[in-house]
Design an enzyme around this catalytic site. Sequence first.
Site, PDB file in Angstrom:
ATOM      1  N   GLU A  49       0.918  -1.275  -0.007  1.00 47.23           N
ATOM      2  CA  GLU A  49      -0.049  -0.049  -0.005  1.00 47.23           C
ATOM      3  C   GLU A  49       0.803   1.325   0.025  1.00 47.23           C
ATOM      4  OE1 GLU A  49      -2.962  -1.990   3.107  1.00 47.23           O
ATOM      5  OE2 GLU A  49      -1.791  -0.564   3.875  1.00 47.23           O
ATOM      6  N   CYS A  62       3.046   8.486   1.838  1.00 44.34           N
ATOM      7  CA  CYS A  62       3.673   7.395   2.803  1.00 44.34           C
ATOM      8  C   CYS A  62       3.767   6.250   1.856  1.00 44.34           C
ATOM      9  CB  CYS A  62       2.745   7.014   3.970  1.00 44.34           C
ATOM     10  SG  CYS A  62       3.167   5.779   4.964  1.00 44.34           S
ATOM     11  N   CYS A  69       6.229  -7.517   6.941  1.00 44.82           N
ATOM     12  CA  CYS A  69       7.148  -6.990   7.972  1.00 44.82           C
ATOM     13  C   CYS A  69       7.487  -8.123   8.997  1.00 44.82           C
ATOM     14  CB  CYS A  69       6.451  -6.079   8.869  1.00 44.82           C
ATOM     15  SG  CYS A  69       7.503  -5.093   9.840  1.00 44.82           S
ATOM     16  N   CYS A  73       5.252  -5.974  15.632  1.00 50.80           N
ATOM     17  CA  CYS A  73       4.986  -4.974  16.772  1.00 50.80           C
ATOM     18  C   CYS A  73       3.529  -5.351  17.105  1.00 50.80           C
ATOM     19  CB  CYS A  73       5.005  -3.522  16.242  1.00 50.80           C
ATOM     20  SG  CYS A  73       6.597  -3.197  15.991  1.00 50.80           S
ATOM     21  N   CYS A  76       0.484  -3.067  15.869  1.00 48.98           N
ATOM     22  CA  CYS A  76       0.699  -2.824  14.269  1.00 48.98           C
ATOM     23  C   CYS A  76       0.093  -3.841  13.495  1.00 48.98           C
ATOM     24  CB  CYS A  76       2.071  -2.691  13.841  1.00 48.98           C
ATOM     25  SG  CYS A  76       2.091  -2.323  12.245  1.00 48.98           S
ATOM     26  N   CYS A 301      -2.173   1.454   8.307  1.00 50.61           N
ATOM     27  CA  CYS A 301      -1.264   0.611   7.417  1.00 50.61           C
ATOM     28  C   CYS A 301      -1.496  -0.897   7.503  1.00 50.61           C
ATOM     29  CB  CYS A 301       0.513   0.882   8.062  1.00 50.61           C
ATOM     30  SG  CYS A 301       1.780  -0.135   7.308  1.00 50.61           S
TER      31      CYS A 301
END
Length: 328
Positions: A49, A62, A69, A73, A76, A301
């Site tokens: 994205e 952004c 990832c 976290c 997130c 996100c």
Amino acid sequence: MSNLPKEAQCGLENSYSIDYGRVLENQLSKDGTRKVLIQYKGDSKATVECVFIPDSSRGTLCVSSQVGCSLSCKFCHTGTQSLYRNLTASEIVGQYMIAAWKERDYPRQTGRRPNISNIVFMGQGEPLYNFRNVSKAISVLTDRDGIGMAPWRITISTSGVAPLIPKIATDLRVGLAISLHSADNDLRSEIMPINKTYPLPILMQSCAEFAALASHQARRITFEYVMLDGINDMDSDAKRLVDLVKGLPAHVNIIPFNPWPGSAYRPSSESRIARFCGLIRDSGVFASVRTPRGDDILAACGQLKSAHDSAATMATTAASSAASAISS
């Protein structure tokens, strides 16, 4: 390029391609925020994205640096998506090119200020775990003979890959944001496992080195702090945060938590956020509260990617079930 000899045209076609990626979804919020889901090389798993956020004085894009990832976290949404691969430099720049065309920055017009004035590496992935390709992408974005964006208009956000933070100042010459979210070492290790590798004392030393090495325009460090109800939003947390960043050219960016399905956390109340921000400001540290944007288009996100992947999985499952029913 019909003005070239046929042989040269064939050589170029066989050796090179201009491919920014395939736009799978393009969503425009009522507040002007645009979110684009991009697929690379026809790979259904290689989707990322990018989000364009317009404001009165700037337009910020952004971008993502990885597909998925590896950092996990806890707060997130992208952390629920495993790392698939790094993005190439051209794929990172391609996000800008797609957004720039959609925001009508191209074709370029003399004397007209571009709508995309700033770029932040705050999308999917940890930029410093893809340092080589991020570095190449920034060199393209800032090349005076190319896009020509000023380095200080680009910011890299890292979860705390401490050894590479000084290189953001010396090699990349861009701005720095730290995805902090707690000034308590034990709590940060709990919600951000990377802190076990690079604990706060090591991280803050790297931040001090960055500030000493960075240009005047890029030396201010943004500390991002998502507010989690009853977790990191107490008065004592604010005091601990002030003690941690005082002495640095710091800006604390307080972020209201955007809950997602399956999240273990709740957002802090508006009154608690306001008090937290006030305590930081009263202590002499600059702080602001990020205004939520794009709530109507899954702008947080990783949300759009997850929604798209879930829909694709359901469609595949349904098709498989239908095929099985027919064959039986």
